[in-house]
Design a protein around this motif. Sequence first.
Motif, PDB file in Angstrom:
ATOM      1  N   SER A  33      18.573  70.291  -8.532  1.00 15.87           N
ATOM      2  CA  SER A  33      19.346  69.053  -8.829  1.00 15.87           C
ATOM      3  C   SER A  33      20.562  68.971  -8.093  1.00 15.87           C
ATOM      4  O   SER A  33      21.489  68.034  -8.123  1.00 15.87           O
ATOM      5  N   ASP A  34      21.236  70.074  -8.033  1.00 15.10           N
ATOM      6  CA  ASP A  34      22.665  70.099  -7.350  1.00 15.10           C
ATOM      7  C   ASP A  34      22.728  70.165  -5.775  1.00 15.10           C
ATOM      8  O   ASP A  34      23.584  70.264  -5.161  1.00 15.10           O
ATOM      9  N   LEU A  35      21.283  69.936  -5.162  1.00 12.74           N
ATOM     10  CA  LEU A  35      21.186  70.119  -3.764  1.00 12.74           C
ATOM     11  C   LEU A  35      21.672  69.138  -3.076  1.00 12.74           C
ATOM     12  O   LEU A  35      20.891  68.015  -2.911  1.00 12.74           O
ATOM     13  N   GLY A  36      22.959  68.913  -2.279  1.00 10.73           N
ATOM     14  CA  GLY A  36      23.236  67.924  -1.529  1.00 10.73           C
ATOM     15  C   GLY A  36      23.483  66.515  -2.063  1.00 10.73           C
ATOM     16  O   GLY A  36      23.943  65.686  -1.402  1.00 10.73           O
ATOM     17  N   VAL A  37      23.731  66.459  -3.368  1.00 13.33           N
ATOM     18  CA  VAL A  37      23.895  65.263  -3.872  1.00 13.33           C
ATOM     19  C   VAL A  37      25.290  64.854  -3.796  1.00 13.33           C
ATOM     20  O   VAL A  37      25.781  63.717  -3.468  1.00 13.33           O
ATOM     21  N   VAL A  38      26.307  65.949  -3.758  1.00 17.02           N
ATOM     22  CA  VAL A  38      27.824  65.437  -3.534  1.00 17.02           C
ATOM     23  C   VAL A  38      28.015  65.005  -2.115  1.00 17.02           C
ATOM     24  O   VAL A  38      28.854  64.107  -2.034  1.00 17.02           O
TER      25      VAL A  38
END
Length: 285
Positions: free
Chosen positions: A204-209
């Motif tokens: 869920s933290d992969l590449g979102v930002v």
Amino acid sequence: MTTSNGTSGTVGGTLSAAAWHDLRSLLDLTPTGADRFSAPATMTGHRTLFGGLVAALAVLAAGRTGRPGQLPHSLHAYFLRKASDFPFLDIRVHRIRDGRAFAVREVEVNQEGRTLFTMMASLHAAEAGDDWYEGEEGGVDDPATAVTVQPTQRLRDVGFPFEIRHVARPRADGFVPLHPMWLRHHRPLPADPLWQAAALTYISDLGVVMDARPPGSTLPHDFVGTSLDHTVWFHRPVRLDDWVLMESDPLNSSGGRALSNARIRDRSGRLVATVLQEGLHRRVD
């Protein structure tokens, strides 16, 4: 030495680089006291840990303090400091509430006496009710026909254990987002629904930002993005050793902070999780 979940790759409680290609080795918690756990140190040489791993370990720890049948349905977290890739992680769970259907947990992830990550998580025993979700607006390539991509250098450094098939298209300004993409763990994973929820938290933290970069942004394509806060809603059980589709879109950018909305669906198109993440955007210089 063999880890408690039956995988190999630890040396004196320290993960070797090879073990980083298997999530079963990464999500290996050891109880160290009442509602307290430790996670093994690593030998990747990358100096920092992937934020999704820290969050996944916190979810697993929180879930292990709930009653049978209670699973995470939401989490709200803050990334406070970068985690180093060597010292052990000390994870402490605080029981905020225990109800008949719900349980609320506060989790702290510490390293060498410094708090790296805090999270509030709510656990719920599923009940009967409507089963509805918003459908996809447009189709994407099936994972069987999508282009398989090699992980970025950063993902190779941390031994990213998922196969990625990229279906993203360049935006009008030439920026190529990471999402949408299909992901699947390289090896079979435990069927335990809590364990699968932790695996979902990992991605869920992969590449979102990074995908929060707004259209027409003045930022260069090689800008720096850092996760600040993170929210996940778990809607339905899913297996992360089968293909899941992850999509992400920018929602807002102001004051150097950018907000993005991500959705994770299974192969049939069912919405299994929704993610909101705010991150800090800065130029490399």
